[in-house]
Design a protein around this motif. Structure first.
Motif, PDB file in Angstrom:
ATOM      1  N   TYR A   1      -1.987  35.183  17.991  1.00 35.77           N
ATOM      2  CA  TYR A   1      -2.969  36.136  18.501  1.00 35.77           C
ATOM      3  C   TYR A   1      -3.912  36.595  17.390  1.00 35.77           C
ATOM      4  O   TYR A   1      -5.119  36.708  17.600  1.00 35.77           O
TER       5      TYR A   1
ATOM      6  N   ARG B   1      -5.488  33.293  22.654  1.00 36.66           N
ATOM      7  CA  ARG B   1      -5.468  34.228  23.769  1.00 36.66           C
ATOM      8  C   ARG B   1      -4.608  33.752  24.931  1.00 36.66           C
ATOM      9  O   ARG B   1      -4.481  34.446  25.946  1.00 36.66           O
TER      10      ARG B   1
ATOM     11  N   VAL C   1       6.255  39.778  24.883  1.00 32.23           N
ATOM     12  CA  VAL C   1       5.143  40.501  25.510  1.00 32.23           C
ATOM     13  C   VAL C   1       4.922  41.835  24.797  1.00 32.23           C
ATOM     14  O   VAL C   1       3.781  42.223  24.507  1.00 32.23           O
ATOM     15  N   ARG C   2       6.018  42.523  24.479  1.00 30.18           N
ATOM     16  CA  ARG C   2       5.918  43.795  23.754  1.00 30.18           C
ATOM     17  C   ARG C   2       5.216  43.616  22.414  1.00 30.18           C
ATOM     18  O   ARG C   2       4.295  44.371  22.070  1.00 30.18           O
ATOM     19  N   ASP C   3       5.618  42.596  21.658  1.00 29.86           N
ATOM     20  CA  ASP C   3       5.048  42.387  20.327  1.00 29.86           C
ATOM     21  C   ASP C   3       3.592  41.929  20.393  1.00 29.86           C
ATOM     22  O   ASP C   3       2.787  42.258  19.521  1.00 29.86           O
TER      23      ASP C   3
ATOM     24  N   LYS D   1       1.453  42.902  22.681  1.00 31.71           N
ATOM     25  CA  LYS D   1       0.695  44.131  22.961  1.00 31.71           C
ATOM     26  C   LYS D   1       0.567  44.973  21.698  1.00 31.71           C
ATOM     27  O   LYS D   1      -0.498  45.534  21.417  1.00 31.71           O
ATOM     28  N   ARG D   2       1.638  45.068  20.931  1.00 28.69           N
ATOM     29  CA  ARG D   2       1.601  45.837  19.683  1.00 28.69           C
ATOM     30  C   ARG D   2       0.636  45.209  18.687  1.00 28.69           C
ATOM     31  O   ARG D   2      -0.077  45.912  17.970  1.00 28.69           O
ATOM     32  N   THR D   3       0.620  43.879  18.641  1.00 29.95           N
ATOM     33  CA  THR D   3      -0.277  43.191  17.713  1.00 29.95           C
ATOM     34  C   THR D   3      -1.728  43.501  18.039  1.00 29.95           C
ATOM     35  O   THR D   3      -2.540  43.776  17.141  1.00 29.95           O
ATOM     36  N   ARG D   4      -2.077  43.461  19.314  1.00 36.66           N
ATOM     37  CA  ARG D   4      -3.453  43.756  19.726  1.00 36.66           C
ATOM     38  C   ARG D   4      -3.852  45.167  19.305  1.00 36.66           C
ATOM     39  O   ARG D   4      -4.951  45.391  18.777  1.00 36.66           O
ATOM     40  N   LEU D   5      -2.948  46.124  19.482  1.00 41.62           N
ATOM     41  CA  LEU D   5      -3.238  47.502  19.094  1.00 41.62           C
ATOM     42  C   LEU D   5      -3.310  47.650  17.577  1.00 41.62           C
ATOM     43  O   LEU D   5      -4.175  48.353  17.045  1.00 41.62           O
TER      44      LEU D   5
END
Length: 199
Positions: A96, A101, A131-133, A135-139
């Protein structure tokens, strides 16, 4: 599947459906990828290219994740991602950060089941963590702007750290405190350490 990458008639048939086409690129050369991309985009512009290494499972040293960056540069109109057979969840977030993407990851309800893919597939808990990681990476990547956060302004050993702005009237405004100070000396008397001054 990567095995169909060089099957141009099949790719053209799929492209004519008008649906987005996801092309995995394992066991292929760049020339193979270019040929497939050209054939599909001549019919359908909705194309995704996934970097893939057709080794099962795939060790980290042959994942070649920077190919994601290469695809982004060479095929700027395509969505780029990763089709992975890596045993674990760490490579999805790395992909990511490189611009991937789409993350395609093998999934199973039980890794002890028979089958060549089971051992490196993710079980439900592993998929949730991936999925959790992601999302955390994007933030965590943020917007690229370096700013001093309120949470970074701390008091240590009686010294407060702050950043100040210089107002049009020449008055110094402490960002972490609405009170105004007339001079740098006044700030120093109150045990504040100035990080920077901005006009």
């Amino acid at each position: 599947a990567s095995a169909e990458l060089t099957n141009i008639p099949f790719l053209e048939y799929v492209a004519k459906t008008g649906k987005p086409v996801i092309i995995s690129t394992g066991a292929a050369t760049m020339e193979d990828v270019e040929r497939a991309y050209t054939a599909v985009t001549a019919i359908n512009k909705q194309v995704a290219l996934l970097q893939c290494t057709a080794t099962y499972p795939t060790p980290a040293e042959v994942l070649s994740l920077r190919v994601i960056e290469t695809y982004r540069q060479k095929f700027p109109d395509a969505v780029v991602g990763l089709s992975t057979h890596f045993n674990g969840i760490s490579m999805g977030p790395v992909s990511y950060t490189l611009g991937g993407r789409i993350i395609e990851q093998h999934f199973t309800l039980n890794r002890s089941l028979k089958g060549t893919d089971q051992a490196f597939s993710l079980e439900p808990d592993g998929m949730r963590k991936l999925v959790r990681d992601l999302k955390r990476t994007r933030l965590a990547l943020g917007d690229g702007n370096k700013v001093l956060l309120d949470s970074e302004i701390i008091e240590k050993d009686g010294e407060k750290t702050a950043r100040v702005n210089l107002s049009p009237q020449g008055r110094l405004l402490l960002l972490s405190n609405p009170k105004k100070f007339r001079t740098i000396k006044e700030i120093m008397k109150r045990n504040y350490r100035v990080l920077d001054i901005r006009i």
